[in-house]
Scaffold this motif. Structure first.
Motif, PDB file in Angstrom:
ATOM      1  N   GLU A 171       0.820  -1.211   0.000  1.00 39.10           N
ATOM      2  CA  GLU A 171       0.000   0.000   0.000  1.00 39.10           C
ATOM      3  C   GLU A 171       0.857   1.266   0.000  1.00 39.10           C
ATOM      4  OE1 GLU A 171      -3.162   0.047  -0.539  1.00 39.10           O
ATOM      5  OE2 GLU A 171      -3.275  -2.144  -0.538  1.00 39.10           O
ATOM      6  N   ALA A 174       2.745   1.596  -3.358  1.00 33.74           N
ATOM      7  CA  ALA A 174       1.894   2.063  -4.456  1.00 33.74           C
ATOM      8  C   ALA A 174       1.803   3.588  -4.467  1.00 33.74           C
ATOM      9  CB  ALA A 174       0.506   1.453  -4.337  1.00 33.74           C
ATOM     10  N   GLU A 175       1.891   4.221  -3.301  1.00 33.96           N
ATOM     11  CA  GLU A 175       1.848   5.679  -3.227  1.00 33.96           C
ATOM     12  C   GLU A 175       3.071   6.320  -3.887  1.00 33.96           C
ATOM     13  OE1 GLU A 175       1.511   6.690   0.865  1.00 33.96           O
ATOM     14  OE2 GLU A 175      -0.475   5.769   1.106  1.00 33.96           O
ATOM     15  N   SER A 180      -1.004   5.335  -8.271  1.00 37.22           N
ATOM     16  CA  SER A 180      -1.826   5.927  -7.216  1.00 37.22           C
ATOM     17  C   SER A 180      -2.586   7.154  -7.710  1.00 37.22           C
ATOM     18  CB  SER A 180      -0.960   6.303  -6.012  1.00 37.22           C
ATOM     19  OG  SER A 180      -0.002   7.289  -6.347  1.00 37.22           O
ATOM     20  N   CYS A 186       2.767   1.601 -13.289  1.00 36.13           N
ATOM     21  CA  CYS A 186       3.562   0.951 -12.250  1.00 36.13           C
ATOM     22  C   CYS A 186       5.063   1.150 -12.450  1.00 36.13           C
ATOM     23  CB  CYS A 186       3.247  -0.547 -12.214  1.00 36.13           C
ATOM     24  SG  CYS A 186       1.567  -0.927 -11.693  1.00 36.13           S
ATOM     25  N   THR A 190       5.689   9.150  -8.427  1.00 33.31           N
ATOM     26  CA  THR A 190       5.153  10.411  -7.943  1.00 33.31           C
ATOM     27  C   THR A 190       6.318  11.195  -7.337  1.00 33.31           C
ATOM     28  OG1 THR A 190       4.702   9.443  -5.767  1.00 33.31           O
ATOM     29  CG2 THR A 190       2.914   9.381  -7.377  1.00 33.31           C
TER      30      THR A 190
END
Length: 218
Positions: A171, A174-175, A180, A186, A190
Motif C-alpha cells: 500500500e 503504491a503511493e 496511485s 507501475c 510520484t
C-alpha cells in the motif's frame, strides 16, 4: 577546501526532471540535489524512452562529454527501455550490445578524466503473491559484469529499491508510483516516490570509495 563538482545523470524517464505541468510525476534525478552539499551541481540529462543505445545515437552522451572535467561524476542508469524487443530502434541484447554501449559511457567519462558510476535499473511496482519482483534481471547482471570488468563502482538500485518496497509493504509502495494517481502506471514515480529513490541513491553514494561520498549529506 573541496572543489566544485558536477554530477551528470544519464538515464530514462525514472530519472529525468519533469516540469510543473507534469506534476505529480517526477524522476529521482530531480531530487538528488537535496542530498549533496553546496559544492555540487546536478546536471540531469536523463530523458524518457531512451535506452543505452538511443541515448548515445541521439548525441546525448556526447553532449555530456563535452562538458565534463576531471572533478566530475557520471551516473548511468540504463536498462528499462533496452528490454523492449518490440521497439528494435532502442532494444539491446543484455550480454552483447548492451554491455558494449554501457562501456561507451565509461570510456567517455574516463576520456574526460571524470568518474563513472553504474546504477542498475530501479525497481517497478511488480507485485505477485505478496512479493515484489525484480525486473530486468539480465540487464542488472550484465551491468554488474561490466562494473567488475571495468573496475567501476556500482549502485545496485534494483536490489535496494525492491528491499525498500518490501520493508514498507504494497500500500505504501503504491503511493510512490503514478498508479496511485492514474490507476495504471507501475513504472513512473510520484514526487514522493522520486524523493525516496533519490534518498536511496544518495545513501549508496555515501558508501562508495571513489570520493563522491565526501559530498553526500544524507
Amino acid at each position: 577546501m573541496k572543489s566544485s563538482i558536477t554530477i551528470y545523470l544519464a538515464g530514462d524517464s525514472t530519472v529525468q526532471t519533469y516540469g510543473t505541468s507534469e506534476e505529480p510525476q517526477a524522476g529521482w534525478g530531480q531530487y538528488l540535489d537535496r542530498y549533496v552539499d553546496e559544492a555540487v551541481s546536478i546536471s540531469n540529462h536523463a530523458i524518457g524512452g531512451r535506452s543505452s543505445k538511443t541515448f548515445i545515437t541521439e548525441g546525448r552522451l556526447e553532449a555530456i562529454s563535452s562538458e565534463m572535467n576531471e572533478t566530475d561524476y557520471l551516473l548511468i542508469q540504463m536498462g528499462h527501455n533496452d528490454s523492449t524487443k518490440n521497439k528494435p530502434e532502442r532494444y539491446t541484447d543484455p550480454y552483447t550490445d548492451y554491455k558494449q554501449y554501457v562501456r561507451q559511457y565509461i570510456e567517455q567519462a574516463r576520456r574526460r578524466k571524470a568518474t563513472p558510476i553504474l546504477i542498475t535499473p530501479v525497481g517497478r511496482l511488480h507485485y505477485v503473491r505478496k512479493e515484489f519482483l525484480a525486473d530486468f534481471g539480465d540487464y542488472c547482471n550484465a551491468m554488474k559484469e561490466v562494473a567488475e570488468e571495468e573496475k567501476v563502482e556500482l549502485i545496485d538500485l534494483m536490489a535496494k529499491s525492491i528491499a525498500y518496497y518490501s520493508s514498507i509493504g504494497y500500500e505504501k509502495t503504491a503511493e510512490l508510483f503514478m498508479i496511485s494517481m492514474n490507476g495504471t502506471d507501475c513504472t513512473h514515480f510520484t514526487e514522493k516516490g522520486a524523493y525516496m529513490i533519490a534518498q536511496l541513491v544518495a545513501k549508496e553514494m555515501k558508501q562508495l570509495d571513489d570520493g563522491i561520498s565526501t559530498y553526500v549529506t544524507v
